[in-house]
Design a protein around this motif. Structure first.
Motif, PDB file in Angstrom:
ATOM      1  N   ILE A  82       0.884  -1.079  -0.082  1.00  0.00           N
ATOM      2  CA  ILE A  82       0.086   0.141  -0.028  1.00  0.00           C
ATOM      3  C   ILE A  82       0.900   1.202  -0.008  1.00  0.00           C
ATOM      4  O   ILE A  82       0.624   2.192  -0.784  1.00  0.00           O
ATOM      5  CB  ILE A  82      -0.997   0.078   1.297  1.00  0.00           C
ATOM      6  CG1 ILE A  82      -1.810  -1.222   0.966  1.00  0.00           C
ATOM      7  CG2 ILE A  82      -1.704   1.383   1.390  1.00  0.00           C
ATOM      8  CD1 ILE A  82      -2.770  -1.294   2.690  1.00  0.00           C
ATOM      9  N   TYR A  83       1.921   1.301   0.953  1.00  0.00           N
ATOM     10  CA  TYR A  83       2.404   2.364   1.027  1.00  0.00           C
ATOM     11  C   TYR A  83       4.227   2.478   0.519  1.00  0.00           C
ATOM     12  O   TYR A  83       4.594   3.583   0.331  1.00  0.00           O
ATOM     13  CB  TYR A  83       2.693   2.659   2.778  1.00  0.00           C
ATOM     14  CG  TYR A  83       1.104   2.914   3.232  1.00  0.00           C
ATOM     15  CD1 TYR A  83       0.474   3.880   2.845  1.00  0.00           C
ATOM     16  CD2 TYR A  83       1.064   1.856   4.154  1.00  0.00           C
ATOM     17  CE1 TYR A  83      -0.940   3.785   3.431  1.00  0.00           C
ATOM     18  CE2 TYR A  83      -0.299   1.845   4.832  1.00  0.00           C
ATOM     19  CZ  TYR A  83      -1.150   2.848   4.375  1.00  0.00           C
ATOM     20  OH  TYR A  83      -2.625   2.944   4.999  1.00  0.00           O
ATOM     21  N   GLN A  84       4.727   1.496   0.313  1.00  0.00           N
ATOM     22  CA  GLN A  84       6.087   1.415  -0.116  1.00  0.00           C
ATOM     23  C   GLN A  84       6.180   1.040  -1.673  1.00  0.00           C
ATOM     24  O   GLN A  84       7.329   0.844  -2.187  1.00  0.00           O
ATOM     25  CB  GLN A  84       6.778   0.445   0.338  1.00  0.00           C
ATOM     26  CG  GLN A  84       6.918   1.037   1.951  1.00  0.00           C
ATOM     27  CD  GLN A  84       7.460   2.304   2.051  1.00  0.00           C
ATOM     28  OE1 GLN A  84       8.270   2.619   1.782  1.00  0.00           O
ATOM     29  NE2 GLN A  84       6.812   2.662   3.475  1.00  0.00           N
ATOM     30  N   GLY A  85       4.946   0.929  -2.471  1.00  0.00           N
ATOM     31  CA  GLY A  85       5.040   0.483  -3.928  1.00  0.00           C
ATOM     32  C   GLY A  85       5.502  -0.784  -4.173  1.00  0.00           C
ATOM     33  O   GLY A  85       5.883  -1.174  -5.354  1.00  0.00           O
ATOM     34  N   LYS A  86       5.561  -1.639  -3.245  1.00  0.00           N
ATOM     35  CA  LYS A  86       5.863  -3.289  -3.455  1.00  0.00           C
ATOM     36  C   LYS A  86       4.610  -3.872  -4.166  1.00  0.00           C
ATOM     37  O   LYS A  86       3.712  -3.544  -4.296  1.00  0.00           O
ATOM     38  CB  LYS A  86       6.125  -3.991  -2.440  1.00  0.00           C
ATOM     39  CG  LYS A  86       7.369  -3.483  -1.411  1.00  0.00           C
ATOM     40  CD  LYS A  86       8.558  -3.405  -2.221  1.00  0.00           C
ATOM     41  CE  LYS A  86       9.716  -2.976  -1.441  1.00  0.00           C
ATOM     42  NZ  LYS A  86      11.185  -2.987  -2.055  1.00  0.00           N
ATOM     43  N   SER A  87       5.083  -4.901  -5.098  1.00  0.00           N
ATOM     44  CA  SER A  87       4.232  -5.887  -6.059  1.00  0.00           C
ATOM     45  C   SER A  87       3.605  -6.882  -5.036  1.00  0.00           C
ATOM     46  O   SER A  87       4.114  -7.367  -4.058  1.00  0.00           O
ATOM     47  CB  SER A  87       4.549  -6.234  -7.125  1.00  0.00           C
ATOM     48  OG  SER A  87       5.736  -7.211  -7.018  1.00  0.00           O
ATOM     49  N   ILE A 123      -6.089  -2.744  -5.753  1.00  0.00           N
ATOM     50  CA  ILE A 123      -6.963  -3.845  -6.703  1.00  0.00           C
ATOM     51  C   ILE A 123      -6.237  -4.324  -7.826  1.00  0.00           C
ATOM     52  O   ILE A 123      -6.333  -5.564  -8.166  1.00  0.00           O
ATOM     53  CB  ILE A 123      -8.243  -3.023  -7.393  1.00  0.00           C
ATOM     54  CG1 ILE A 123      -9.050  -2.436  -6.403  1.00  0.00           C
ATOM     55  CG2 ILE A 123      -9.101  -4.032  -8.400  1.00  0.00           C
ATOM     56  CD1 ILE A 123      -9.633  -3.317  -5.402  1.00  0.00           C
ATOM     57  N   GLN A 124      -5.409  -3.748  -8.483  1.00  0.00           N
ATOM     58  CA  GLN A 124      -4.396  -4.455  -9.719  1.00  0.00           C
ATOM     59  C   GLN A 124      -3.484  -5.400  -9.182  1.00  0.00           C
ATOM     60  O   GLN A 124      -3.459  -6.610  -9.518  1.00  0.00           O
ATOM     61  CB  GLN A 124      -3.549  -3.202 -10.335  1.00  0.00           C
ATOM     62  CG  GLN A 124      -4.383  -2.419 -11.177  1.00  0.00           C
ATOM     63  CD  GLN A 124      -3.465  -1.224 -11.959  1.00  0.00           C
ATOM     64  OE1 GLN A 124      -2.318  -1.016 -10.964  1.00  0.00           O
ATOM     65  NE2 GLN A 124      -3.807  -0.852 -13.004  1.00  0.00           N
ATOM     66  N   ASN A 125      -3.029  -5.267  -8.006  1.00  0.00           N
ATOM     67  CA  ASN A 125      -2.129  -6.212  -7.211  1.00  0.00           C
ATOM     68  C   ASN A 125      -2.762  -7.308  -6.641  1.00  0.00           C
ATOM     69  O   ASN A 125      -2.183  -8.538  -6.613  1.00  0.00           O
ATOM     70  CB  ASN A 125      -1.225  -5.564  -6.352  1.00  0.00           C
ATOM     71  CG  ASN A 125      -0.066  -4.671  -6.804  1.00  0.00           C
ATOM     72  OD1 ASN A 125       0.926  -5.464  -7.100  1.00  0.00           O
ATOM     73  ND2 ASN A 125      -0.266  -3.429  -7.003  1.00  0.00           N
ATOM     74  N   LEU A 126      -4.044  -7.012  -6.166  1.00  0.00           N
ATOM     75  CA  LEU A 126      -4.809  -8.313  -5.508  1.00  0.00           C
ATOM     76  C   LEU A 126      -5.145  -9.031  -6.845  1.00  0.00           C
ATOM     77  O   LEU A 126      -5.250 -10.485  -6.654  1.00  0.00           O
ATOM     78  CB  LEU A 126      -6.002  -7.675  -4.916  1.00  0.00           C
ATOM     79  CG  LEU A 126      -5.599  -7.240  -3.462  1.00  0.00           C
ATOM     80  CD1 LEU A 126      -6.582  -6.408  -2.654  1.00  0.00           C
ATOM     81  CD2 LEU A 126      -4.969  -8.227  -2.461  1.00  0.00           C
TER      82      LEU A 126
END
Length: 297
Positions: A82-87, A123-126
Motif C-alpha cells: 500500500i505505502y511502499q510501492g511493492k508488488s 486492486i491491480q495487485n490483488l
C-alpha cells in the motif's frame, strides 16, 4: 460519480473474465487459542499435496502467528504494497512446501481512507494474486471485532474453528449471531462450515456440531455445515514448538491425517458444488466499501 461507483469501475477495469479466480477460504473462531492458525497452515500444506497453489493471508493484524509457526521471517507485508510501492509477488513470502503467505502488518488499518490512486494500485495487485494462487486462505483474528467482521462478510467460504470447551461454543455462537445480523451478510453467497478441534474421542466433533447447530437453526438465519474434526495430539504440540507444520513434521500423526481428510473434503466439495468465485479483487472491495463508509480520502 460517487466513490462507490469509482470503486466498481476500478474493479471492472482490472478484471479479466477469462482468468481463473482464486478460491478464498476464511478461517475464523469465536475465541483465541482454539487452533485457528494451525488449521490454516496445515490445510494449506495438505492442499499443496493435492496440487493446489496456496497463499495464506495473515489477517490477524498486529500479531505474527503464521510467520512464527512457519519459522520464516518475511521481508515485507501488506502495508508495503500500500505505502511502499511493492508488488504482490514481492510481498509473498514462501514457507515450507512453497506455501506462500502474506504478513498483514499494521498499516492495514488505513484501508478505509485510501486515495483513488492507492485503491486502484491495490486492486491491480490483488488481481495478480488470483494468478499465482488457486486457493487463498485468510487467517483472521479471533472474536467479533470490526476487523474480523469485515473479512467475514466479504468471504465466500468460512471455516469456523470450535473446541468442546463451553466458552468456545458460546463464543462461536456469538460470532455467528453477529455475522447474521450484519446487513451485508448474504447466506446465499457464503458457505459456513464448522471444524471441531482438540476433540478427545472420535465422534466428539459431530456431537459438538449437533449441539451448536441446534441453537443456530432455532435462532439465526445461518446455515452451518460440518466439515470434520481434529483430535488432541501431542505430535501437533511438538511441531508447533519446533515451528513446523505437523502435516510435514509428522505426516502420519492423527492430527495430520485429520487435516488431510478436511482438505480432501474441501476439494471434493469444490468439484461437486458450483461455486461462484469472486476472486481477491472483489473480496477486498467489500472491505473498502465497509458499512456505509466512504471510500477514499
Amino acid at each position: 460519480m460517487d466513490q462507490a461507483e469509482q470503486l466498481r469501475n476500478i474493479i471492472k477495469a482490472n478484471s479479466q473474465p477469462k482468468k481463473p479466480l482464486a478460491r478464498v477460504i476464511t478461517v475464523t473462531s469465536g475465541k483465541g487459542g482454539v487452533g485457528k492458525s494451525n488449521l490454516s497452515i496445515n490445510l494449506a500444506v495438505q492442499l499443496r499435496k493435492l496440487g493446489q497453489r496456496v497463499v495464506i493471508l495473515d489477517a490477524d493484524f498486529g500479531l505474527a502467528n503464521i510467520e512464527i509457526m512457519f519459522g520464516t521471517i518475511p521481508k515485507h507485508n501488506l502495508s508495503d504494497l500500500i505505502y511502499q510501492g511493492k508488488s504482490m509477488r514481492e510481498i509473498v513470502t514462501r514457507g515450507p512446501m512453497d506455501v506462500g503467505f502474506v504478513s498483514g502488518g499494521s498499516g492495514i488499518t488505513g484501508l478505509s481512507n485510501l486515495r483513488k490512486e492507492d485503491l486502484s494500485r491495490i486492486i491491480q495487485n490483488l488481481a495478480e494474486l488470483d494468478s499465482i494462487a488457486d486457493t487463498v486462505i485468510v487467517d483472521t483474528g479471533a472474536g467479533i471485532s470490526d476487523a474480523v467482521m469485515e473479512f467475514l462478510v466479504a468471504s465466500e467460504e468460512i471455516l469456523l474453528v470450535t473446541t468442546p470447551e463451553p466458552t468456545s461454543i458460546t463464543d462461536s455462537y456469538s460470532l455467528l449471531k453477529a455475522l447474521s445480523r450484519d446487513s451485508r451478510f448474504s447466506e446465499n453467497m457464503t458457505k459456513i462450515r464448522m471444524v471441531a478441534n482438540k476433540v478427545q474421542q472420535k465422534g466428539d466433533g459431530s456431537n459438538l456440531y449437533r449441539k451448536l447447530n441446534a441453537v443456530v437453526l432455532k435462532y439465526l438465519r445461518v446455515h452451518l455445515e460440518y466439515l470434520g474434526e481434529v483430535p488432541e495430539d501431542l505430535h501437533l504440540s511438538r511441531a508447533v514448538m519446533q515451528q513446523k507444520p505437523v502435516s510435514i513434521e509428522s505426516p502420519e500423526a492423527k492430527a495430520a491425517l485429520a487435516y488431510e481428510q478436511i482438505a480432501g473434503r474441501l476439494m471434493n466439495r469444490e468439484v461437486r458444488e458450483i461455486t461462484v468465485r469472486r476472486g481477491m479483487s472483489a473480496f477486498f472491495s467489500h472491505l473498502f466499501q465497509g458499512k456505509g463508509r466512504p471510500i477514499g480520502g
